[in-house]
Structure formats: structure tokens, C-alpha cells
Motif scaffolding. Structure first.
Motif, short mmCIF file in Angstrom:
data_model
loop_
_atom_site.label_atom_id
_atom_site.label_comp_id
_atom_site.label_asym_id
_atom_site.label_seq_id
_atom_site.Cartn_x
_atom_site.Cartn_y
_atom_site.Cartn_z
N GLU A 100 -47.98 -10.13 -40.41
CA GLU A 100 -47.39 -10.85 -39.72
C GLU A 100 -48.50 -11.89 -40.49
O GLU A 100 -48.64 -13.81 -40.21
N GLU A 101 -49.32 -11.43 -41.26
CA GLU A 101 -50.00 -12.69 -41.61
C GLU A 101 -50.98 -11.36 -43.12
O GLU A 101 -50.55 -9.92 -43.11
N ILE A 102 -51.37 -12.03 -43.91
CA ILE A 102 -52.06 -12.01 -45.44
C ILE A 102 -53.65 -12.75 -45.51
O ILE A 102 -53.50 -13.92 -45.25
N LEU A 103 -54.04 -11.57 -45.39
CA LEU A 103 -55.64 -11.42 -45.62
C LEU A 103 -56.00 -10.94 -46.69
O LEU A 103 -55.72 -10.77 -47.13
N PHE A 104 -56.94 -12.00 -47.43
CA PHE A 104 -57.62 -11.84 -48.82
C PHE A 104 -58.95 -12.17 -48.81
O PHE A 104 -59.23 -12.08 -47.94
N ASP A 105 -59.58 -11.11 -49.70
CA ASP A 105 -60.77 -10.70 -49.32
C ASP A 105 -61.73 -11.40 -49.51
O ASP A 105 -63.35 -11.48 -49.65
N ASN A 106 -61.89 -12.53 -49.61
CA ASN A 106 -62.67 -14.05 -50.67
C ASN A 106 -62.79 -15.48 -50.18
O ASN A 106 -61.13 -14.90 -49.88
N THR A 107 -63.24 -16.27 -50.22
CA THR A 107 -62.58 -17.65 -49.60
C THR A 107 -61.70 -18.05 -50.51
O THR A 107 -61.89 -18.49 -52.07
N LEU A 108 -60.57 -18.78 -50.35
CA LEU A 108 -59.73 -19.37 -51.22
C LEU A 108 -59.70 -20.76 -51.02
O LEU A 108 -60.04 -21.24 -50.63
N SER A 109 -59.55 -20.58 -52.18
CA SER A 109 -59.64 -22.91 -52.65
C SER A 109 -58.49 -23.50 -51.39
O SER A 109 -57.37 -22.42 -51.43
N PRO A 110 -58.34 -24.56 -51.53
CA PRO A 110 -57.21 -25.01 -50.48
C PRO A 110 -55.92 -24.98 -51.24
O PRO A 110 -54.43 -24.55 -50.72
N GLN A 161 -54.78 -22.74 -53.80
CA GLN A 161 -54.66 -21.17 -53.48
C GLN A 161 -53.97 -20.93 -52.21
O GLN A 161 -53.00 -20.03 -52.09
N VAL A 162 -54.87 -21.65 -51.08
CA VAL A 162 -54.13 -21.74 -49.52
C VAL A 162 -52.70 -22.07 -49.56
O VAL A 162 -51.87 -21.22 -49.34
N ARG A 163 -52.29 -22.92 -50.20
CA ARG A 163 -51.36 -23.66 -50.09
C ARG A 163 -50.15 -22.99 -50.84
O ARG A 163 -49.17 -22.61 -50.73
N ASN A 164 -50.30 -22.42 -52.12
CA ASN A 164 -49.21 -21.90 -52.96
C ASN A 164 -49.00 -20.68 -53.35
O ASN A 164 -48.70 -20.24 -52.97
N LEU A 165 -50.61 -19.88 -52.36
CA LEU A 165 -49.99 -18.30 -51.30
C LEU A 165 -48.58 -18.51 -50.65
O LEU A 165 -47.34 -18.22 -50.51
N GLY A 166 -49.57 -19.65 -49.85
CA GLY A 166 -48.32 -19.81 -48.67
C GLY A 166 -46.34 -20.12 -48.69
O GLY A 166 -46.44 -19.67 -47.88
N LYS A 167 -46.30 -20.77 -50.14
CA LYS A 167 -45.38 -21.20 -50.48
C LYS A 167 -44.75 -19.63 -51.18
O LYS A 167 -43.56 -19.75 -50.89
N GLU A 168 -45.44 -19.43 -51.79
CA GLU A 168 -45.13 -18.08 -52.19
C GLU A 168 -44.52 -16.89 -51.08
O GLU A 168 -43.66 -16.19 -51.15
N LEU A 169 -45.59 -16.70 -50.11
CA LEU A 169 -45.72 -15.59 -49.82
C LEU A 169 -44.62 -15.53 -48.26
O LEU A 169 -44.15 -14.55 -47.83
N GLU A 170 -45.01 -16.65 -47.72
CA GLU A 170 -44.34 -17.41 -46.83
C GLU A 170 -44.27 -16.59 -45.30
O GLU A 170 -44.20 -16.20 -44.89
N LEU A 171 -45.90 -16.15 -45.25
CA LEU A 171 -46.34 -16.16 -44.36
C LEU A 171 -47.77 -16.59 -43.61
O LEU A 171 -48.61 -17.38 -45.12
#
Length: 426
Positions: free
Chosen positions: A78-88, A90-100
Motif C-alpha cells: 500500500e506504500e513504498i518506503l525508500f531507505d534514504n531521504t528523497l528529493s522533492p 524524486q518523490v514527485r517522479n516516483l509517485g507518478k510512476e509507481l502510483e502509490l
């Protein structure tokens, strides 16, 4: 909201990038899983990619994005957790692609702190840290901003033309400003309490160490044995960041050598700088301590690495030169080591069973009262200021009114004994 109501057990997929900088990356991911558990998330999968450097746009490689998306669907994340601090971005791009929903390590720790915060001060500190984290991540959320400013340079219509993003930024900045003022007030109140303790001349001892090393367990055992009763104990739980609030308890050992014992928030590898800054007023209790008790989970295979993290954090706080005792805790899980065992200012014990805590208490008193000695004084009645000085700056063990003046038997600092040597008596 009660902690039981917070428990959701959201299914989460862990994603990490091993660039070779971590000495033990497996341990780093295990710690991330433990943090997820502390935030009531259930790990349903782990994906790790080996790369020399992270991808500026997606953190992981572009070819890995599709694999993460497919695996997240497969394991029901239901969520995807990354191991380090993401840049704004990166969060935006990953959210679009992963849809979670996308979380990073900093976001996760902030969530844990929000769950654990109980006192007003802790809640203010956590809110300030969360808003500082959010603020830069508002930038770029809306790609096409429609601006409807006033005409002819007039400022009369400025409010009507602001975008939602601009309004959000303004609200957050205003709230951060409010929180800073509130925290300044709380910090002053804490400073007043600290000065009161300082005037009592009772030494202050601070428990420090990696999260879940057993600091609260030590505090509770000493409070129950020497302190203010079981109602003054704090939450202890086998979980990262079980307690956030700084707690101060007076330990009366029965031999006129009391000390204040301070339990502080645990440290962590890559603890977000915003949290260190937000909790600085609370962590100042460490800076003003006469002695630090560095608690170490000896049963953890990575205890040396955790000790280094604690030492680094103490140096960052300006507490690197304060005397300390190293407590190797949970040694009952290591049958090859007998307990209690003491070596110089190191002690091996098991706080959960109480084994070694009497020896630790004796060691604390030896250190914080090393410059003190039992001395008798006969102070003339017209030197009431001297009597008052000893009442405030020493432990008066006995007091009698005699023909020649006030007789005192004190445990005082050697410097004070020398300063008032003319009144010393046998």
C-alpha cells in the motif's frame, strides 16, 4: 489519539540503493524494517539495487522503476518506503510512476515521532520538524501555475491571485514561526527548572545511547529502587523510539549522595538533522549533565557502530567532552560474559533483570562525588551566611547548635572545605 487507534499495519515495500558507502548495507535495511514496524507498518517485500550513485530523477535506476511497480502490485503493498531521504522531485517522479504513496526514511522517522510524542513540548518539536520537511516538497507540485495578479502593479488583488501552493507555503511558514515562538517559551521554562536543579547542588546524570539500548529500563529500575515510586516510571518497550520525552527523576540512594537521572531520546544512524535541531532544547539536558551514562545494547552485533553514532551525535550537540560511564546492557543474552563485571568506567550488566544496577549506582556516585569529602565545621552564630552557603551548596548530614556556634557535618566539595578551613573542626 491512543496508540492502539494508531495501529494500522499498512503493507509496505522497502526499496534501497546500495552505493557501497554503508559498511553493512544488510544491517541498514534491517534497521529500516524495524523502523517500519515501529510505525505500525508490515513489510511485505524488499528490493535492493546496487549502484555507484543514485539516480537524480528516480533515486533508483529508470529500469528498476517498472520492477518496483510490478512487485508492489504482486505483494499487495500500500506504500513504498525508500531507505534514504528523497528529493522533492524524486518523490514527485516516483509517485507518478509507481502510483502509490512514497515515503522516505526521514518521513518514516517523523511519523514515528508523531506517534510517540506525548508532552506538549515533544508535540511542538515534532510538528516543527515535519513542517520543515514538508516545506521544500511543496515546490514543483503544480507544474502549471495560473497567476492572476493585480493590474498596474496594484497590490489590492494580491490575495485573490495566489495559487493553492502559495497559500500552503504561507500557512506552513506562518505555523513554523508560531511553533518557534512556543518552543522558545518552553525552552525558557526548561531552563528555569534546570537552574533550580543546579542551585540544589545535586549532580545531574544523563542516560544517552542508541534507540532501544535500554535507557528507560535503567531509569525505571533505579526509580523503583531509590526514587519516587512506580508512578514515576516511564514507558519501556522493545521497540525503536518507544519514548521521546525527556524525563528527569531524583535518585535518593540513602547515603546522602542523591543525583538527578535524565532519560533522553535515543539516537539513530542518519537521524534527520531537522529532528536534531527541533529537539535541541530537549537534548540540552545532555549538554548540562555532570556525567553521561552511555548505554549500549551489547547483544546487538552492530553495537560498535551504534556507539560511534552516539559519539558523533554527542559531539554535534557539544557534549563530547563530558565524563561518561559506558554501560554494556543486555549482557544476559551473551552467556560467554559473566555479569555484573566492572572495568574502570565500563560496566557489563542486564538492566531488565536488575543485575548490575547496584554496581552502576555505586559507580555513578564515585564519579559525581569524586571531588567531595565529609567535613565537620563549627560556624559562629554571627556567620549565618556561611551556614546558609553549606545548606545550599553541600549535603548537610548532621547539624547541632553548640556553645561556640552551629556544628555541621557535611559532604561538600573539597574546594569549599578549603575555602572555609578556618571553621573546620575534628
Amino acid at each position: 489519539m491512543r496508540e492502539s487507534e494508531e495501529r494500522i499495519d499498512t503493507k509496505v515495500l522497502l526499496v534501497g540503493v546500495d552505493t557501497g558507502e554503508e559498511p553493512d548495507y544488510t544491517y541498514a535495511m534491517e534497521e529500516l524494517a524495524a523502523l517500519a514496524q515501529a510505525a505500525y507498518k508490515r513489510v511485505v517485500g524488499v528490493i535492493v539495487q546496487n549502484m555507484e550513485t543514485v539516480n537524480k530523477s528516480f533515486y533508483i535506476g529508470t529500469g528498476k522503476v517498472e520492477e518496483v511497480r510490478d512487485y508492489a502490485r504482486e505483494c499487495g503493498a500500500e506504500e513504498i518506503l525508500f531507505d534514504n531521504t528523497l528529493s522533492p522531485s524524486q518523490v514527485r517522479n516516483l509517485g507518478k510512476e509507481l502510483e502509490l504513496p512514497i515515503l522516505d526514511r526521514t518521513n518514516l522517522i517523523l511519523d514515528i515521532f508523531a506517534i510517540r510524542a506525548r508532552t506538549r513540548e515533544a508535540k511542538l518539536q515534532v510538528e516543527a520538524a515535519r513542517l520543515q520537511y514538508m516545506l521544500p516538497r511543496l515546490v514543483g507540485m503544480r507544474e502549471n501555475l495560473s497567476r492572476q495578479g493585480g493590474t498596474g502593479g496594484s497590490m489590492s488583488n494580491k490575495g485573490a491571485g495566489e495559487t493553492k501552493l502559495e497559500l500552503d507555503r504561507r500557512k506552513i511558514e506562518h505555523r513554523i514561526s508560531e511553533l518557534k515562538k512556543e518552543l522558545e517559551t518552553v525552552s525558557k521554562e526548561r531552563g528555569i527548572m534546570r537552574k533550580r536543579r543546579s542551585r540544589s547542588q545535586i549532580p545531574q546524570v544523563a542516560l544517552v545511547g542508541y534507540t532501544n539500548a535500554g535507557k528507560s529500563t535503567i531509569l525505571n529500575h533505579l526509580v523503583e529502587q531509590y526514587g519516587e515510586g512506580r508512578e514515576k516510571t516511564v514507558l519501556e518497550k522493545d521497540m525503536l523510539f518507544a519514548t521521546l520525552d525527556t524525563n528527569v527523576r531524583c535518585i535518593h540512594t540513602g547515603d546522602h549522595k542523591p543525583f538527578f537521572l535524565v532519560d533522553t531520546v535515543g539516537f539513530l544512524h542518519r537521524l534527520p538533522h531537522s529532528l536534531v535541531q527541533a529537539f535541541r532544547s530537549t537534548l540540552e539536558e545532555v549538554v548540562y549533565a555532570d556525567l553521561l551514562i552511555h548505554v549500549v545494547d551489547y547483544s546487538d552485533p552492530h553495537y560498535r557502530q551504534q556507539m560511534e553514532v552516539t559519539e558523533d551525535t554527542l559531539r554535534e550537540l557539544g557534549a563530547g567532552d563530558i565524563p561518561r560511564i559506558v554501560v554494556y546492557n543486555k549482557v544476559d543474552k551473551c552467556p560467554e560474559v559473566s555479569i555484573p563485571r566492572r572495568r574502570d568506567r565500563r560496566i557489563y550488566l542486564a538492566a531488565a533483570t536488575g543485575t548490575g544496577l547496584d554496581e552502576l549506582t555505586d559507580m555513578i556516585k564515585e564519579v559525581v562525588y569524586a571531588g567531595h569529602e565529609d567535613t565537620c565545621f563549627l560556624v559562629p552564630y554571627d556567620k549565618g551566611n556561611v551556614v546558609a552557603y553549606f545548606m545550599e551548596h553541600s549535603t548537610v548530614l548532621e547539624q547541632e547548635y553548640r556553645e561556640g556556634g552551629v556544628w555541621l557535618r557535611t559532604n561538600c566539595h573539597k574546594g569549599d572545605s578549603e575555602k572555609y578551613r578556618e571553621y573546620r573542626c575534628g
